[in-house]
Design a protein around this motif. Structure first.
Motif, short mmCIF file in Angstrom:
data_model
loop_
_atom_site.label_atom_id
_atom_site.label_comp_id
_atom_site.label_asym_id
_atom_site.label_seq_id
_atom_site.Cartn_x
_atom_site.Cartn_y
_atom_site.Cartn_z
N GLN A 149 -74.03 35.32 6.20
CA GLN A 149 -74.28 35.28 7.64
C GLN A 149 -73.49 34.15 8.29
N TYR A 150 -73.58 32.95 7.70
CA TYR A 150 -72.88 31.81 8.29
C TYR A 150 -71.36 31.95 8.13
N ARG A 193 -69.67 34.70 7.99
CA ARG A 193 -69.16 35.79 8.84
C ARG A 193 -69.27 35.49 10.33
N TYR A 194 -70.39 34.86 10.72
CA TYR A 194 -70.67 34.70 12.15
C TYR A 194 -70.67 33.24 12.63
N THR A 208 -73.13 31.17 12.45
CA THR A 208 -74.44 30.85 13.03
C THR A 208 -75.54 31.23 12.07
N LYS A 242 -78.03 36.37 17.24
CA LYS A 242 -76.61 36.35 17.59
C LYS A 242 -75.73 36.92 16.49
N SER A 243 -76.34 37.34 15.37
CA SER A 243 -75.54 37.89 14.27
C SER A 243 -76.23 39.13 13.72
N GLU A 244 -76.90 38.99 12.59
CA GLU A 244 -77.71 40.08 12.05
C GLU A 244 -78.86 39.49 11.25
N HIS A 260 -80.92 38.08 8.63
CA HIS A 260 -80.46 37.52 7.35
C HIS A 260 -81.26 38.05 6.17
#
Length: 268
Positions: free
Chosen positions: A77-78, A80-81, A83, A88-90, A92
């Protein structure tokens, strides 16, 4: 069944997986390390809570595997995005279950147990527990959620005391640092409810959401450790001094103190 050899092999897999996330960027490295260290401490917390509930060795190994893998999605997650904000991403937790399946991480574990692990991980960050689940899955989900919250409280309170020296937007979910407290957040806390993450507008709202986790704690030892470590007081001290904050603090502190009494039990 999970034996000691399987547990050790999973720890090796996890360590090797985290090593894939490397960068010369000090901020990137810091946030990857934060999640790796968090995982290790959640493993320790879940064992302590499990022992307080008299779990046997096999149950403790299952609990440790769940803790070991619960945040495996955070690294991708971090990466790729950039954050840790699911909004704000997907999600986790869902990302983590995909990684576990794609990498056949649980291949040495029987299917019913591996599916239990995956379901528990998928539930650990949900606002509420699922209705249609087995008693065993709900028990281990509650165990994970308690251990996870204990360590997140450690991480954020340590950060709030040192944030002026070492600010980290990722730990603040990129929320604005305005003094306001949203009415919805205030009303949830005063009503003895956990805070709806959709109501978060400021960093102070996020701090209060963490304070409201006390309403979602399941086991006696967790309540006791929160009390002993003074996490509520540290969050209160990181908030603006106001009547609203004082009323919220007294509400959550009263709930904590009531659940720390010896006769109180939350066993499932």
């Amino acid at each position: 069944m999970i034996d000691q050899e399987t547990l050790l092999s999973l720890k090796t897999w996890f360590a090797d997986y985290v090593k894939k996330f490397q960068s010369c960027d000090p901020n990137y490295k810091r946030n990857i390390n934060i999640k790796e260290d968090h995982t290790k401490r959640v493993c320790s917390e879940i064992i302590d809570i499990g022992k307080s509930l008299s779990l046997n060795k096999e149950e403790l190994r299952l609990a440790e595997v769940i803790a070991l893998l619960h945040d495996v999605g955070r690294f991708k997650q971090y990466d790729r995005y950039g954050t840790f904000s699911d909004a704000k991403s997907e999600d986790h937790a869902q990302l983590g279950t995909k990684i576990i399946r794609q990498n056949h991480v649980l291949k040495k574990i029987d299917q019913p147990t591996s599916e239990l692990i995956i379901r528990t991980i998928s539930y650990h960050n949900r606002p509420t527990l699922p209705q249609n689940e087995t008693e065993k899955c709900l028990f281990f989900t509650k165990l994970l959620r308690d251990a996870d919250k204990l360590d997140i409280l450690y991480v954020v309170t340590d950060y709030y005391q040192n944030s002026s020296e070492h600010p980290n937007e990722s730990l603040e979910l990129e929320l604005t640092n305005h003094p306001q407290i949203s009415d919805e957040v205030y009303n949830d806390l005063i009503s003895g409810k956990t805070v709806n993450a959709q109501h978060l507008k400021t960093l102070n709202d996020f701090k209060l959401l963490q304070m409201a986790w006390i309403y979602d704690i399941n086991f006696p030892l967790t309540f006791q450790l929160i009390q002993q470590r003074g996490y509520l007081e540290m969050i209160r001290d990181a908030l603006p001094q106001s009547d609203k904050v004082q009323k919220i603090y007294f509400a959550v502190k009263s709930y904590l103190d009531k659940n720390c009494k010896p006769e109180t039990t939350h066993l499932v």
